[in-house]
Design a protein around this motif. Structure first.
Motif, short mmCIF file in Angstrom:
data_model
loop_
_atom_site.label_atom_id
_atom_site.label_comp_id
_atom_site.label_asym_id
_atom_site.label_seq_id
_atom_site.Cartn_x
_atom_site.Cartn_y
_atom_site.Cartn_z
N UNK A 97 23.54 60.72 20.16
CA UNK A 97 24.15 59.78 21.10
C UNK A 97 25.57 60.22 21.49
N UNK A 98 26.32 60.72 20.50
CA UNK A 98 27.69 61.17 20.80
C UNK A 98 27.66 62.38 21.74
N UNK A 99 26.75 63.32 21.45
CA UNK A 99 26.67 64.52 22.28
C UNK A 99 26.32 64.17 23.72
N UNK A 100 25.46 63.17 23.91
CA UNK A 100 24.99 62.83 25.25
C UNK A 100 25.96 61.96 26.03
N UNK A 101 26.58 60.95 25.34
CA UNK A 101 27.36 59.95 26.06
C UNK A 101 28.87 60.01 25.78
N UNK A 102 29.26 60.68 24.72
CA UNK A 102 30.69 60.74 24.34
C UNK A 102 31.30 59.35 24.24
N UNK A 103 30.53 58.42 23.68
CA UNK A 103 30.99 57.05 23.46
C UNK A 103 30.69 56.66 22.01
N UNK A 104 31.51 55.77 21.43
CA UNK A 104 31.19 55.31 20.07
C UNK A 104 29.86 54.56 20.06
#
Length: 288
Positions: A97-104
């Motif tokens: 999820x971090x790699x795709x959206x760069x959101x917590x």
């Protein structure tokens, strides 16, 4: 959906999975408010392409901006059994999820079954620490779900905390409210089926109980089985009763949600009668 149902029979897996999948968009606001504690200002659906294996996809994945202006990815997974590998699964999701959206990401696993909740919530390794939120619907007051005007959300009360109240009385109350909030016979049948499945998950319905779910299902079937104008019915009272019982059994079999013993209990006939009806139905299919 990627529900943690691997330890159950395929039929049960499909039943529980299907109920949540059909209702997730309606019940999600209540889950977010009463279980997760998230108060969103905006909620945005995300594509299903986020998965860390070919077999598993998140049960719920949303981009949320809360009332304080914080934007994050919300992931919710539903479990009906303890999975010792859950912390690893959630950690893998977190990285993806971090790699795709760069959101917590705020990640929640919600346990929706009976029994002790026993899954590791954190993973602590050298140079790596991870933790997700582990919750149980059994710790949520069932009355919170009943506050909703929507029958789908009211049904979730079956998986909530009944406190010290009698489970049969609470189940009856939930059934009354769900039925009272339902419009149309097709919806009524659908919700009765779904309540039956959820009640089984909590082991709330037994053959010896005078549970309202039994009564409402039977009443629905009887209301939809009016054969009083049939010539066979009019030939004699006993023959008429037998024919009506046969039609009731056929409708209960068509629902595909009861065992033979349960159908016999609901229809008030011996199990041998159920076997006879099933045999006749098979013969008719073969002769077509």
């Amino acid at each position: 959906m990627g529900m943690g149902l691997e330890g159950r029979q395929p039929k049960q897996v499909n039943q529980y999975d299907k109920v949540l999948k059909e209702n997730i968009e309606v019940i999600l606001p209540g889950i977010m408010k009463h279980v997760v504690g998230v108060e969103p200002e905006t909620v945005e659906g995300l594509p299903d392409g986020v998965q860390h294996t070919r077999e598993r996809r998140p049960d719920v994945l949303r981009k949320v901006t809360d009332r304080k202006g914080n934007t994050f990815i919300l992931q919710i997974e539903f479990q009906t059994r303890n999975d010792p590998e859950m912390v690893c699964r959630m950690a893998e999701y977190h990285i993806v999820l971090w790699r795709k959206y760069k959101l917590p990401a705020k990640q929640y696993v919600i346990y929706i079954s009976e029994g002790k909740l026993d899954m590791p919530e954190e993973l602590s390794l050298e140079n790596f620490y991870f933790r997700y939120h582990l919750l149980s619907l059994l710790s949520v007051d069932y009355r919170l779900f009943l506050e909703s005007p929507r029958p789908e959300e009211k049904m979730m009360a079956l998986l909530g905390d009944f406190g010290s109240q009698d489970s049969a009385e609470v189940t009856n109350e939930i059934a009354r409210q769900v039925i009272g909030a339902t419009e149309g016979s097709l919806n009524r049948q659908r919700y009765l089926q779904q309540m039956r499945i959820l009640a089984k998950l909590r082991k709330l319905v037994s053959l010896n109980s005078s549970n309202m779910l039994w009564g409402e299902i039977t009443r629905y079937i009887l209301e939809e089985t009016d054969i009083t104008t049939d010539p066979l019915y009019q030939k004699g009272e006993e023959l008429g009763k037998a024919e009506k019982s046969r039609e009731v059994v056929k409708k209960l079999l068509a629902l595909k949600m009861f065992e033979d013993k349960e159908i016999a209990n609901l229809a008030g006939v011996p199990e041998a009668f159920i076997l006879e009806v099933k045999t006749n139905l098979k013969r008719r299919k073969k002769s077509r």
